[in-house]
Design an enzyme around this catalytic site. Structure first.
Site, PDB file in Angstrom:
ATOM      1  N   HIS A  13       6.820  30.859 108.077  1.00 50.82           N
ATOM      2  CA  HIS A  13       6.368  31.932 107.171  1.00 50.82           C
ATOM      3  C   HIS A  13       6.413  31.459 105.722  1.00 50.82           C
ATOM      4  O   HIS A  13       7.456  31.522 105.064  1.00 50.82           O
ATOM      5  CB  HIS A  13       7.251  33.173 107.366  1.00 50.82           C
ATOM      6  CG  HIS A  13       6.721  34.400 106.694  1.00 50.82           C
ATOM      7  ND1 HIS A  13       6.421  35.561 107.378  1.00 50.82           N
ATOM      8  CD2 HIS A  13       6.403  34.660 105.402  1.00 50.82           C
ATOM      9  CE1 HIS A  13       5.960  36.469 106.538  1.00 50.82           C
ATOM     10  NE2 HIS A  13       5.962  35.951 105.316  1.00 50.82           N
TER      11      HIS A  13
ATOM     12  N   GLU B  53       9.287  45.524 106.329  1.00 50.00           N
ATOM     13  CA  GLU B  53       9.758  44.910 105.079  1.00 50.00           C
ATOM     14  C   GLU B  53       9.809  46.010 104.018  1.00 50.00           C
ATOM     15  O   GLU B  53      10.881  46.412 103.579  1.00 50.00           O
ATOM     16  CB  GLU B  53       8.801  43.773 104.655  1.00 50.00           C
ATOM     17  CG  GLU B  53       9.217  43.053 103.371  1.00 50.00           C
ATOM     18  CD  GLU B  53       8.142  42.070 102.872  1.00 50.00           C
ATOM     19  OE1 GLU B  53       6.977  42.199 103.266  1.00 50.00           O
ATOM     20  OE2 GLU B  53       8.504  41.196 102.062  1.00 50.00           O
TER      21      GLU B  53
HETATM   22 ZN   LIG Z   1       5.331  37.021 103.606  1.00 46.41          ZN
END
Ligand SMILES: [Zn+2]
Length: 341
Positions: free
Chosen positions: A14, A202
């Site tokens: 990522h 997130e």
């Molecule tokens: Zn990201």
């Protein structure tokens, strides 16, 4: 810093290209292309490209990408920036990496999505020739872009399958653009046989993780910090073997979690959730994978066995061609043996 951590073989799944540009490169490309920068010195430029300690949200964090994006609108710039990122990663012993970017954020000067992907791919291929690293690409669909534009990004990604592109992603402002808005985009990706990872949990709740897996075909989840909110979703990830791409420093900066102390990475690892360790954005977050590993060692009591566990999980979860995985695993085992761990 622990010397053995520097030498550990690493894997990163990522990592955003536009969050990892060397400030010096932004300065040089601006000069070359006549782009006016608001910074007078390299130090000032660097601080503009980093998230400030006062950051309170993902939306604020994302503002730091505007400056590098101004300098990422030509094939020369993209090729160079991609090559430099792969070289920086190879320098800290990253053996395999997936670099992600949104082609439609790089079309301001007329490049097509396919030209953007080809330019990044050329830079990564150049780095692979000179360094002991394998790098693949993930094409990002932006949450604030239209479904039509994101379908175009997916079709462009499909053209490059087996030519460097290994997956597609959904990124951007999660709080204001929930994943279901782009369900049809990832339906198309699935029909075209492109593996999917989705940023979820997130700046949004665990429910977005469920949506990403059940409706958007996600095989991996970007961050997934807020998984703790819902035990059923955690069970879903275990059942379907969907791992999290966690980025501890970034997660604290975007306030996905209030502090390092409250970050759930150790909890998830202990509870059998698939965990991988990543940087997200090396420049914006002022980090690299070695710093993340050191952070895990010092604050989360990660030992050699834990680092091996997350690396093996990352190799399993990588979107790379399956025939390369045994080779990658062998390479890691050889390096661990050399380190005596
Ligand atoms: Zn990201």
């Amino acid at each position: 810093m622990n010397e053995w951590i520097n030498r550990l073989p690493k894997i990163e799944l990522h990592c955003h290209l536009d969050g990892c540009v060397r400030p010096q490169t932004v300065a040089e490309i601006s000069e070359r292309e006549g782009i006016e920068l608001s910074a007078d010195s390299l130090d000032e430029l660097t601080s503009w490209m980093r998230v400030p300690p006062s950051c309170t949200s993902l939306v604020e964090y994302l503002k730091r990408f505007e400056l590098p994006l101004q300098c990422m609108q030509t094939p020369y710039a993209l090729e160079r920036i991609a090559r430099e990122l792969a070289e920086d990663a190879a320098y800290e012993n990253v053996k395999y990496m997936e670099v992600r970017f949104a082609p439609h954020l790089h079309t301001r000067q007329g490049m097509t999505a396919a030209e953007v992907i080809a330019s990044v791919g050329a830079g990564l291929a150049a780095a692979e020739k000179n360094a002991d690293i394998i790098v693949r690409m993930i094409v990002i669909c932006m949450r604030h872009h239209s479904v039509e534009l994101n379908m175009e990004a997916v079709r462009a990604a499909a053209q490059f399958l087996s030519k460097g592109v290994v997956g597609v992603d959904l990124a951007g402002d999660e709080a204001n653009y929930p994943p279901e808005l782009h369900e049809s985009v990832f339906q198309l990706a699935d029909e075209l046989g492109i593996p999917v990872t989705i940023h979820a949990g997130e700046a949004g709740g665990a429910n977005n993780i469920r949506t990403a897996v059940e409706r958007l075909h996600a095989r991996r989840i970007g961050h997934g910090v807020r998984l703790y909110e819902d035990a059923e979703v955690a069970q879903l990830l275990r059942e379907r073997n969907v791992p999290l791409e966690m980025c501890v420093t970034s997660n604290v900066q975007t306030k996905a979690v209030d502090s390092f102390e409250k970050h759930p990475i150790r909890l998830y690892l202990n509870r059998g959730i698939g965990v991988t360790v990543n940087t997200d954005n090396r420049t914006v977050s002022d980090t690299d994978l070695t710093k993340e590993y050191n952070l895990l060692s010092h604050r989360f009591q990660f030992k050699a066995a834990d680092f091996k566990k997350v690396a093996v999980r990352a190799i399993e979860a990588a979107f790379v061609e399956p025939e390369l995985k045994p080779q990658l695993l062998r390479k890691f085992q050889e390096e661990w043996e050399k380190l005596g761990i």
